[in-house]
Motif scaffolding. Structure first.
Motif, PDB file in Angstrom:
ATOM      1  N   VAL A 416      12.840  -2.750   1.227  1.00 54.30           N
ATOM      2  CA  VAL A 416      13.561  -3.532   0.226  1.00 54.30           C
ATOM      3  C   VAL A 416      13.116  -3.155  -1.186  1.00 54.30           C
ATOM      4  N   TYR A 417      11.831  -2.896  -1.348  1.00 57.39           N
ATOM      5  CA  TYR A 417      11.263  -2.787  -2.688  1.00 57.39           C
ATOM      6  C   TYR A 417      10.893  -1.363  -3.097  1.00 57.39           C
ATOM      7  N   GLY A 418      11.514  -0.362  -2.506  1.00 55.27           N
ATOM      8  CA  GLY A 418      11.217   1.000  -2.889  1.00 55.27           C
ATOM      9  C   GLY A 418      10.331   1.686  -1.866  1.00 55.27           C
ATOM     10  N   PHE A 419       9.847   2.862  -2.232  1.00 54.95           N
ATOM     11  CA  PHE A 419       9.227   3.748  -1.257  1.00 54.95           C
ATOM     12  C   PHE A 419       7.878   4.260  -1.738  1.00 54.95           C
ATOM     13  N   GLY A 420       6.973   4.466  -0.772  1.00 50.86           N
ATOM     14  CA  GLY A 420       5.722   5.165  -1.014  1.00 50.86           C
ATOM     15  C   GLY A 420       4.894   4.557  -2.131  1.00 50.86           C
ATOM     16  N   ARG A 421       4.347   5.428  -2.970  1.00 51.75           N
ATOM     17  CA  ARG A 421       3.471   4.975  -4.051  1.00 51.75           C
ATOM     18  C   ARG A 421       4.257   4.447  -5.241  1.00 51.75           C
ATOM     19  N   ARG A 422       5.581   4.498  -5.162  1.00 53.04           N
ATOM     20  CA  ARG A 422       6.426   3.940  -6.212  1.00 53.04           C
ATOM     21  C   ARG A 422       7.021   2.596  -5.782  1.00 53.04           C
ATOM     22  N   VAL A 423       6.480   2.007  -4.725  1.00 49.04           N
ATOM     23  CA  VAL A 423       6.993   0.718  -4.283  1.00 49.04           C
ATOM     24  C   VAL A 423       6.796  -0.300  -5.409  1.00 49.04           C
ATOM     25  N   CYS A 424       7.705  -1.252  -5.510  1.00 47.09           N
ATOM     26  CA  CYS A 424       7.643  -2.249  -6.578  1.00 47.09           C
ATOM     27  C   CYS A 424       6.334  -3.021  -6.521  1.00 47.09           C
ATOM     28  N   PRO A 425       5.540  -3.027  -7.602  1.00 50.90           N
ATOM     29  CA  PRO A 425       4.254  -3.734  -7.564  1.00 50.90           C
ATOM     30  C   PRO A 425       4.404  -5.248  -7.468  1.00 50.90           C
ATOM     31  N   GLY A 426       5.603  -5.770  -7.762  1.00 47.99           N
ATOM     32  CA  GLY A 426       5.822  -7.215  -7.685  1.00 47.99           C
ATOM     33  C   GLY A 426       6.333  -7.696  -6.348  1.00 47.99           C
ATOM     34  N   LEU A 427       6.244  -6.852  -5.319  1.00 47.75           N
ATOM     35  CA  LEU A 427       6.849  -7.218  -4.034  1.00 47.75           C
ATOM     36  C   LEU A 427       6.204  -8.451  -3.415  1.00 47.75           C
ATOM     37  N   HIS A 428       4.884  -8.612  -3.558  1.00 50.35           N
ATOM     38  CA  HIS A 428       4.226  -9.773  -2.950  1.00 50.35           C
ATOM     39  C   HIS A 428       4.679 -11.059  -3.638  1.00 50.35           C
ATOM     40  N   LEU A 429       4.793 -11.000  -4.959  1.00 46.79           N
ATOM     41  CA  LEU A 429       5.269 -12.150  -5.715  1.00 46.79           C
ATOM     42  C   LEU A 429       6.708 -12.485  -5.317  1.00 46.79           C
ATOM     43  N   ALA A 430       7.547 -11.449  -5.174  1.00 44.82           N
ATOM     44  CA  ALA A 430       8.945 -11.667  -4.808  1.00 44.82           C
ATOM     45  C   ALA A 430       9.067 -12.248  -3.404  1.00 44.82           C
TER      46      ALA A 430
END
Length: 494
Positions: A416-430
């Motif tokens: 949902v939040y992107g891939f690899g090392r470019r994954v969205c850093p706000g995913l846990h908050l979301a």
């Protein structure tokens, strides 16, 4: 099988590129120009899970299956951490300081380290009380005005990201001056990101012509001034021992540790709010997709109600501590995000597949070469329709995420939040936001489709982050209204 057909796009070191349409000249658009989500998905069905496009000397790779996304975007993530060069948006507008567009290198590593420290799972947990209080306000908004449910989700999401970034809450998503200004800046960025919007991305020497890029320069100074002002306000409040915890305050308290300049700190905080606003809007879109799914699939909603009644009851409202005991709720959310992906493409490839990656070395996958320098996208819509992992993909079926004992499967993943090392850093908050909002929403209400206003589940806007077009619902309280109001306003943490 169709994806075995030979690619005309060429070879790299004797290894063919993945199959795909015939190449085109560099001034032409190799990719579909309209309805791109479905067009790319059709091409994945025709050519296979990895499709190559040639535009002059440029190679573009589109990933369209779960297996290929895991093998290429995740396992080879270290070779795809870079972004393609973006002169208009990345260099002229952002001056290399926008994390989302930052090329791999020392600055990217410093920026990423700082933002991950503040948004990692343990750090994100510190915002749970604030998220739950805002979610309770969301329930009151729905109770008072159910027809504007989409606006209420956006107000919630923007309030959370304002608090996280700058320690400030917004009373509404649409009237706060800072929110209005930030959205204006985001619109500028989205314009600069559109393929073909600025010829300089294809003819780089144009940037050195006198007067070229004046608009981009003005936009840069506008956003940098706003970001400096916001960081300055947080510093002033901190000097007076005012204001709560926030990302900006953390930056100011650890200047020696992260070694960022004032402008880099200003941009990083501003970019967090900007990217966070996108993530917040995506959160709002995800909640709206779940509301749509609940209205259109009452039997699936009923299973969530049954679970909530058994685990929570009616004497208290759900809390974060209940998360592990609500697999049906998590399955419903996962299926809603798969059924109508948040990053839903209709007009541009960035919308369709997230932001592009750049291969920094040759990657070989199942006999095909993804060459160094190629631009690589993961197509969320096609991945969500992968029939191998998601049989009968057009059917809304939360049970596909659960095993025979009703537990969430640990071998299924939807990106949902992107891939690899470019994954969205706000995913846990979301994720926290979507869980607590939906837990409270389904505990409080039964959501029904109105007989006189059927919902078109395929009607979405053409925005950069596509929203469901307005739809009406009936909201039936499952708790006595007076008790519900009291439980949503008494500050009880459950």
């Amino acid at each position: 099988m169709l994806y075995r057909k030979f690619s005309l796009a060429g070879r790299r070191n004797g290894i063919p590129l993945p199959p795909g349409p015939p190449p085109c000249w560099f001034w032409s658009n190799a990719l579909p120009a309209v309805n791109i989500a479905h067009a790319l998905t059709d091409l994945v069905r025709e050519y296979g899970p990895v499709v190559s496009f040639r535009q002059g000397s440029q190679v573009i790779i589109v990933i369209g299956s779960v297996e290929a996304a895991m093998d290429i975007m995740e396992k080879e993530g270290g070779s795809l951490v870079d972004r393609p060069r973006s002169i208009a948006a990345g260099e002229m507008l952002s001056r290399g300081m926008r994390l989302l567009m930052a090329r791999s290198g020392d600055r990217f590593r410093r920026l990423r380290k700082v933002i991950h420290t503040h948004l990692q799972p343990k750090a994100a947990e510190t915002y749970q009380d604030m998220q739950r209080e805002n979610a309770k306000n969301f329930i009151l908004d729905i109770l008072n005005d159910p027809n504007n449910h989409r606006e209420h989700t956006e107000r919630y999401a923007i309030s959370v990201i304002l608090r996280v970034t700058y320690g400030k809450s917004a009373p509404t998503a649409n009237t706060d001056p800072e929110v209005i200004h930030i959205h204006k800046i985001l619109e500028h960025f989205q314009v600069a990101m559109r393929p073909g919007a600025y010829l300089v991305d294809r003819v780089p020497f144009l940037r050195y012509l006198p007067g070229y890029g004046k608009q981009l320069t003005e936009w840069h100074h506008d956003e940098l001034q706003l970001y400096r002002q916001q960081l300055g306000r947080v510093k002033s409040e901190a000097d007076q021992n005012k204001g709560g915890p926030s990302f900006a305050k953390m930056l100011l308290e650890h200047v020696e540790d992260h070694q960022l300049s004032t402008d880099e700190m200003s941009y990083l905080a501003g970019s967090l709010f900007g990217a966070g606003s996108d993530t917040a809007i995506q959160t709002a879109v995800g909640i709206t997709a779940a509301i749509m799914a609940a209205a259109c699939h009452p039997l699936a909603q009923a299973k969530v109600h049954e679970e909530l009644d058994m685990v929570i009851g009616s004497d208290r409202a759900p809390a974060f501590k209940d998360s592990s005991s609500l697999p049906q709720l998590h399955a419903f959310l996962l299926e809603a995000l798969r059924w109508r992906p948040v990053v839903l493409p209709w007009t541009t490839l960035t919308c369709a597949s997230g932001f592009p990656h750049r291969a920094t070395k040759d990657i070989v996958w199942q006999g095909y070469s993804i060459p160094e320098g190629a631009t690589v996208y993961g197509c969320h819509w096609a991945i969500s329709r992968d029939p191998i992992v998601f049989p009968d993909p057009e059917t809304f079926n939360p049970q596909r995420w659960l095993d025979s004992e009703g537990r969430l499967k640990d071998n299924m993943k939807f990106i949902v939040y992107g891939f690899g090392r470019r994954v969205c850093p706000g995913l846990h908050l979301a994720n926290q936001s979507m869980f607590i909002n939906l837990a409270l929403l389904f505990w409080s209400f039964r959501i029904a489709q109105r007989p006189d206003a059927p919902i078109n589940t395929h009607a979405f806007s053409d925005d950069v982050i596509s929203h469901a077009k307005p739809f009406e619902i009936d909201v039936i309280p499952r708790i006595e209204v007076a008790n519900l109001r009291e439980m949503m306003t008494d500050g009880c943490m459950g």
